[in-house]
Every structure is written in structure tokens, then in C-alpha cells.
Scaffold this active site. Structure first.
Site, PDB file in Angstrom:
ATOM      1  N   GLY B 134     -15.676  42.054 -19.818  1.00  0.00           N
ATOM      2  CA  GLY B 134     -15.004  41.305 -20.885  1.00  0.00           C
ATOM      3  C   GLY B 134     -13.566  41.041 -20.500  1.00  0.00           C
ATOM      4  N   GLU B 251     -12.748  43.396  -5.066  1.00  0.00           N
ATOM      5  CA  GLU B 251     -13.746  42.327  -5.025  1.00  0.00           C
ATOM      6  C   GLU B 251     -13.430  41.347  -3.913  1.00  0.00           C
ATOM      7  OE1 GLU B 251     -13.885  40.312  -8.739  1.00  0.00           O
ATOM      8  OE2 GLU B 251     -15.731  39.247  -8.251  1.00  0.00           O
ATOM      9  N   GLU B 370      -6.910  26.755  -7.298  1.00  0.00           N
ATOM     10  CA  GLU B 370      -5.455  26.654  -7.459  1.00  0.00           C
ATOM     11  C   GLU B 370      -4.806  28.037  -7.452  1.00  0.00           C
ATOM     12  OE1 GLU B 370      -7.742  24.941  -9.132  1.00  0.00           O
ATOM     13  OE2 GLU B 370      -7.261  22.960  -8.300  1.00  0.00           O
TER      14      GLU B 370
END
Lengths: 371, 386
Positions: B134, B251, B370
Site C-alpha cells: 500500500g 528492488e 522520468e
């Protein structure tokens, strides 16, 4: 072999970079250009030969440094960074060519090249765009030798050369001959290219070539010429990368220093993003080039396609980097005073040499579509 | 480098796999070729899928490199890779795959209390609890720290109100790890806590929404006075941003090291030859060439990055650079493939249409192009902040 530099290569690159920073920064080339001189400075070449650079790819047993072709490519990159005007590219390719043909016969010549007193230039292009498959310099049998008629263009390091390595087509296929400059019927004239380097065109009017001057013919010549093209493409790809990297580094530095509107222009996101994209392109090109360089040393099959990819990638990236470098420097970017302009012109020239993007994309496409 | 020890270990793993991997999970086809997500609501596609999960969980091999007390096998990274390779060798998928393993697990291992680790990690390892993330909100996408979902103290609980977006598979998950603003007096970044929330709690509403490619893997979550124990904060109150940054970097590093060319698939030259042959427009063939040559270059670049990792050279922006190039290349490739397929590619749910409709997500999710370019400009080039 790994696509990273090993310890020896790192040391080599560092020592060459130091040497060039001391003895041949960009200002050296600029001064030579300002004097209207194109022939490489003999003293610089001497020093480079003393460092073993001319013989870098040559096995130690033959009098070279034995570092291999990848090492030679890494040196080319460093030479690019400072726009060193030297016959390095032509020399190492000729050394390789002669060594692979028959080192016994050519030992003295190879020795002379490695020491720096002999200079050769390679002549094969005939049309305005790179076209190694259309050679029409005719070589007709005549008595104990050949008669050459035709023209050669884009001969790098041509003025200072004492001999030319000429690729032509005879009755039984490809031919590579070695001709002294003073050969009757052979005229050389300088061409003034935008990069202010040593470019020459040759005219052959009934030039007689004795048998002894024939380096190789037929299948041997095909193989030698293919190798010459591969090695040259790789070397000039690395030189392009070196110029691009140097230009990029200076541009990023400029972005971090130049102030307008009360801030550093490097804080503008538009410029940050453009610079970041150039960074990515340089990373990709560097990877492709290292793979090609390793492939040359491993002599793996399909290395010619890898080298084509390398020349394509380097040309594309370097042109993009230089366009952006000029633009990001604003007005200063188009002055002669700024070195970027010199980089820009050399990149354009090297792009044409041994095939530009279009040539190599076409070459690789044709290969893939007929596989 | 294979050593006597690693080869002995590999032999052990191989023997165990041979003995314990049920037939149904070896090279599963079609509807059986499904990731095992686990969790309270998960329907196993076959008995074999459940058997495989249970047997691997018993070995600690759903999370091989986690310490044993938390459900793992305490293996080294190299041993973990060997286990993965031996699974792949018999055509088996990972026994379990979800956010609990690749996101929450590393966060708990680094920032969780002992009690949290002992409670939550084994549940993940056994496939009992499926976790969702979340993070994003309607007003907090690229600017993640702009989250507004807040938790107000009431005794031993936070009362949570707000909403989340882009929560992958939250509608099929059991628990949520979420960024919640719990420190109203702190600055924007320092006011955020990393909170673990049971999605079965009263006051939570989850619904999935559809994308242009017909998928509805993402859900929005609404929190209406949801009570969450304060003990479910990971890493301390107001530390949520640090925990998240760690996860994102982790990650990215993983992406950098394990990157595969994301468009493994047909070579477009072959497709062009088969479909158009000599009648292909030169300009289309040029686009085919651009894509395939860039794909080749990308593979070589991945090779170099792996070589750099082996040599101990770590480039902190590699993952960002790979993502920018790889995703844009994927989009271009899907575009050219669709052009080559023409009307055949326009058919809904054809693989070409599916790919083309899915690639636009890739340049947005996981940090937009970006944002990645910003990262490269700041970290690799040292360009000044705005």
C-alpha cells in the site's frame, strides 16, 4: 572473457592517459592545426612507439607488447579523448596484417613500423561512401607483375606514409599490394577534411607493381582484407567512444558550473534528462564495444557482425553526444575556441570511416534476412 | 565458480527435487502454468501445486536464504541460486511467489523486531499469508512522500483513514504493508510509518480496477476508521520512509543483477521474413533492424553489468538505466511486432495486441522513466537539485 577491464588493461589505460595528458592534450592537436600542419608530429609518434603502442597487438615473440587487440582498442579510446594526431590506427592494423601473412618475409617492415621509422597507410576506398565490396582498382598482369589503374580515396595518415597498402581487384580475385610512395605513375594529393587530419587521395596511372610487392591474393587476400576491416572498425569505434566520453564529461561539468537565471543550468530538468539519456547510450555503446574487442582476441565466429554493431553503435552515440554537447554549451559551443567543436568535426569524419550507421545497419539487416 | 562444495550441494538438491517434485508441477502447461501466490483465499490450480509448496516450505526452500527460525533454510545467495536453477531444470515454477517474499521479507529481516520476524515471516514462508503493498495514493504517485493516509493514536492502536491505489492483487491478498502518516508534527518524510495491516479488519474496502489491456490486477483500498495495533509498525514510528527507500533500492539492485531481456520472444527479423518476405517496406524493415540490434546491444549490456557485479564494481544507477532503455525498447518492439502482424495483431487478446497494450505500464510503474532519469542525473552525473 569479461566485458570489464582486467588489472593489466586498467594499468595500461591509466599510463596511456597520463602520458597523453602530459605530452599530447587537445591543445597539442589544436596548435598543429593552427599551423596548418596535418602530418602527425614525429616526436609524439616516437614517444608513443617507445611506450610500445605501435606494437601493442603484436605478439611478444615478434617484437610487440603482446597485449592483444582489445588492449589496442582501449588505447584508441584514450587517443580519441585528446584528439591525438598520430598514425596509430593505420599502423597497428598494418602490423597485424603483415604479421599474419608471413612474419618472416615482413619482419623488417614490421620492426620498422613498431619502432616508428616506417609509416604505412591503407588505401582501399574508391567512392564517397564506404563500399568495401565495390573495388574497381584494376590490376592487370603485365610481364613479371601488375599494372594498376584507378583511384583511391579516404587514405588515412597518407602524407607521412612511406608506403601504401593498396587493395585492388585482379583477374583472379582480390589483391593486396605494398607500394612505395615514389612509385612511378602513383600520385598522392592531400585532401582537406574538416577534422584537419592527414587525408590523402591516390591516382594510379599505369603503375607497375612487381610480383615481390604483392602481399597476398585470392582467398588469402579476402581473409586479410576482412580482418583489416574488422580491426579498423573496432579501433575507430573505440576512438569515437573516447571522443564522445570526453565531450560528455566536459558537458556535464559545464552544466554544473554555468549559471543563468540565478541557478546552475544543470538544475534544469530538461537538460538533466537529456544528459541522463546520453549516459545510458554511452553505457550501452561501451558494452557493445568491449564485446567486439574481446571477440577480436578470441577470433570467435561472427565477430564481423559484432564489430559492425560496434561501429554502428559508436557512430550513433558519438554523433548524438556531440550534437547535444554543442547545444548544451550554448553560444560557446559553436566557437572555434571551445574544444567541443574539434571533437564534433573528428566524430563526423570517423563516422564515415569504415562505414556509418546506415552502412552497418544495412549490412547487419542483410545478414539477418538471409540467414 | 563451481566448487566441490557447491557441486555436492547441487547434487543433494537435485536428488531431493527428483524425489519430491510432483509430476504436475514439471513443465506445467496452459491453465496449470500459474504462479502460486499462496494466502488465505488462494485456490490451488492442482493438488500437485499445493504439494510442491508444502514440501518446499518444509525444506525452507520457498525462501531459501532466509534464516531458519523465520522459515528459510539459511542458505548463502549462491546456494539459493542453485536451488532456483534446479527447480528451473525440471521446468518447475517457484513454489511460492508474492510481495511477502520479495518486498516485505527483506524489510522485516532488516527493520523488524524479533517478535515481528517470528510472527510474520514463517507465515509468508509457508504460503499462509499473501501480502500486498500500500504505497501510491491519488495524490502520491511519483511524489510518494506526499501520502495523506493517516493514522491517529488511540490507546494501543492507530485509527487509519485514507486510501491507496495501484496495489497489485490487494483484492486477492490477506495483509497489507502500507505507508501511513502517523507523526503529524514531523516533516513530510519523517512523518511516515511503515504499517502492517490485516485486510480483513473492519473498515477496509478493496476493489480492483481495469486497465487498457483488460487486466485488473491493481486495486484501490479505502480505510474508514480502521484500527491497527501500534505494535505493527516496522522499524519504529516515523521511520517508514527509510524502510521504503531500502526496499526500493533493494528492488532496484535485484533488477540490475537479475535483469533478463524482457522481450525474450520471437526475433522480429524472422517474423518479417515469414510474414512479409521481400515485400516488406524498407522503412518498416529498418524499424525491425533498430529493435533487433538494440535488443542485441541490451543483452551485451546485461552481460557487462553481470561482469561488473562479479568484479565487485557496483554501479548504483545501472538498474535505473536498464529500466529506461529496456522498457522503451519493449514498447518499440511491441509496436513493430503489431505493425508486422497488421490486422492479425488487432484481434483482442492476441499475444501481439496484449503485449502492445501492456508495455505502456512498464515506463510508468516501478518508478517512471522520468524519475529514473532524475536518479541518473543526480547520482551518476552529480547534477544539482532543483
Amino acid at each position: 572473457m569479461a566485458l570489464t577491464q582486467n588489472e593489466d588493461e586498467r594499468m595500461l589505460v591509466n599510463s596511456v592517459a597520463s602520458f597523453l595528458d602530459d605530452c599530447a592534450p587537445v591543445s597539442t592537436f589544436r596548435a598543429q592545426r593552427d599551423r596548418g600542419v596535418v602530418e602527425p608530429c614525429s616526436e609524439l609518434w616516437s614517444q608513443m612507439c617507445e611506450l610500445g603502442l605501435a606494437g601493442i597487438g603484436l605478439p611478444e615473440a615478434e617484437g610487440g607488447s603482446g597485449a592483444g587487440l582489445a588492449a589496442a582498442c582501449l588505447v584508441a579510446e584514450q587517443l580519441g579523448r585528446v584528439l591525438a594526431a598520430s598514425p596509430y590506427g593505420s599502423t597497428v592494423v598494418c602490423v597485424d596484417l603483415l604479421n599474419r601473412l608471413d612474419q618472416g618475409t615482413h619482419r623488417e617492415l614490421i620492426h620498422g613500423l613498431v619502432e616508428g621509422h616506417t609509416r604505412l597507410a591503407i588505401a582501399f576506398e574508391e567512392s564517397a561512401r564506404h563500399a568495401p565490396e565495390s573495388l574497381s582498382l584494376t590490376c592487370v598482369s603485365d610481364g613479371g607483375g601488375l599494372r594498376l589503374n584507378g583511384r583511391k580515396r579516404m587514405v588515412a595518415d597518407g602524407s607521412a606514409a612511406s608506403h601504401y597498402v593498396v587493395v585492388g581487384r585482379g583477374e583472379d580475385g582480390l589483391l593486396i599490394v605494398l607500394l612505395p610512395k615514389e612509385t612511378a605513375g602513383l600520385t598522392a594529393h592531400r585532401v582537406d577534411f574538416i577534422d584537419s587530419r592527414d587525408w590523402v587521395e591516390l591516382e594510379f596511372a599505369d603503375v607497375f607493381v612487381p610480383q615481390s610487392a604483392i602481399l597476398c591474393r585470392g582467398e588469402t587476400a579476402e581473409k586479410a582484407f576482412a580482418r583489416l576491416l574488422d580491426y579498423s572498425r573496432a579501433l575507430y569505434a573505440f576512438e569515437l567512444l573516447g571522443i564522445a566520453q570526453e565531450s560528455f564529461d566536459r558537458t556535464v561539468e559545464y552544466l554544473g558550473q554555468r549559471e543563468q537565471f540565478g541557478v546552475k543550468i544543470g538544475s534544469f530538468q530538461a537538460l538533466q534528462h537529456r544528459a541522463a539519456r546520453l549516459y545510458i547510450a554511452l553505457e550501452v555503446s561501451r558494452s557493445v564495444l568491449m564485446k567486439a574487442a574481446r571477440g577480436l582476441d578470441d577470433e570467435c565466429s561472427g565477430v564481423d557482425a559484432l564489430v559492425s554493431l560496434a561501429k554502428l553503435s559508436a557512430t550513433q552515440t558519438a554523433r548524438w553526444v556531440l550534437d547535444e554537447s554543442i547545444q548544451m554549451h550554448g553560444g560557446a559551443g559553436v566557437t572555434d575556441e571551445l574544444d567541443i567543436g574539434l571533437f564534433f568535426k573528428r566524430v563526423r569524419t570517423l563516422g564515415e570511416l569504415y562505414g556509418d550507421e546506415a552502412f552497418h545497419r544495412q549490412r547487419l539487416t542483410r545478414k539477418k534476412m538471409t540467414e | 565458480m563451481p566448487t566441490v562444495e557447491t557441486e555436492a550441494f547441487r547434487a543433494q538438491v537435485r536428488a531431493w527435487v527428483e524425489k519430491n517434485a510432483p509430476e504436475g508441477i514439471r513443465n506445467p502447461k496452459g491453465s496449470l502454468d500459474v504462479t502460486c501466490w499462496g494466502g488465505r483465499h488462494y485456490s490451488y490450480v492442482s493438488e500437485d501445486q499445493k504439494i510442491w509448496l508444502d514440501r518446499c516450505a518444509e525444506q525452507g526452500w520457498t525462501v531459501p536464504t532466509w534464516p531458519e527460525p523465520y522459515g528459510g533454510a539459511g542458505l548463502t545467495p549462491e546456494q539459493g541460486r542453485i536451488v532456483e536453477q534446479e527447480f528451473a531444470r525440471i521446468g518447475a515454477k517457484r513454489p511460492l511467489d508474492n510481495h511477502g517474499i520479495w518486498m516485505l521479507g527483506p524489510a522485516l529481516l532488516k527493520y523488524g523486531s524479533e517478535a515481528q520476524k517470528r510472527h510474520f515471516l514463517p507465515q509468508i514462508a509457508r504460503g499462509e499469508i499473501r501480502w500486498a503493498q500500500g504505497y501510491s495514493e491519488p495524490e502520491a504517485g511519483s511524489d510518494l512522500a506526499n501520502i495523506k493516509t493517516r493514522g491517529v493514536i488511540d490507546g494501543d492502536y492507530f485509527i487509519v483513514n485514507g486510501s491507496k491505489l495501484w496495489s497489485t492483487y490487494a483484492h486477492e491478498s490477506d495483509w497489507l504493508f502500507a505507508l501511513v502518516r502517523t507523526e503529524p508534527d514531523a516533516s513530510k518524510h519523517a512523518g511516515i510509518s511503515f504499517l502492517l495491516i490485516d485486510l480483513d479488519s473492519p473498515g477496509i474496502e478493496v476493489s480492483s480496477y481495469e486497465l487498457i489491456n483488460g487486466q485488473n490486477h491493481f486495486a484501490q483500498i479505502f480505510f474508514d476508521d480502521v484500527r491497527v495495533p501500534i505494535s505493527q509498525v516496522v522499524g519504529g514510528r516515523g521511520q517508514g520512509w527509510e524502510v521504503t527507500r531500502y526496499l526500493l533500492q533493494h528492488e532496484r539492485a535485484m533488477i540490475g543483477e537479475r535483469a533478463q531481456n524482457p522481450q525474450a520472444g520471437k526475433n522480429l527479423f524472422e517474423v518479417a521474413r515469414q510474414r512479409q518476405g521481400d515485400s516488406i517496406e524498407p522503412s518498416l524493415l529498418e524499424r525491425v533492424a533498430d529493435v533487433e540490434l538494440d535488443r542485441w546491444a541490451f543483452d551485451i549490456w546485461l552481460e557487462r553489468i553481470r561482469d561488473q557485479a562479479k568484479a565487485g564494481e557496483h554501479n548504483p544507477v545501472s538498474a535505473s538505466a536498464l529500466k529506461v532503455f529496456g522498457t522503451e525498447l519493449g514498447k518499440r518492439r511491441s509496436e513493430v511486432l503489431l505493425s508486422l502482424e497488421g490486422a492479425d495483431g488487432l484481434v483482442n487478446e492476441s499475444s501481439a495486441a496484449d503485449a502492445w497494450l501492456s508495455w505502456p505500464m512498464s515506463t510508468v510503474g516501478g518508478g517512471t522513466t522520468e524519475i529514473q532519469l532524475n536518479i541518473i542525473a543526480k547520482r551518476a552525473l552529480g547534477l544539482p537539485g532543483t
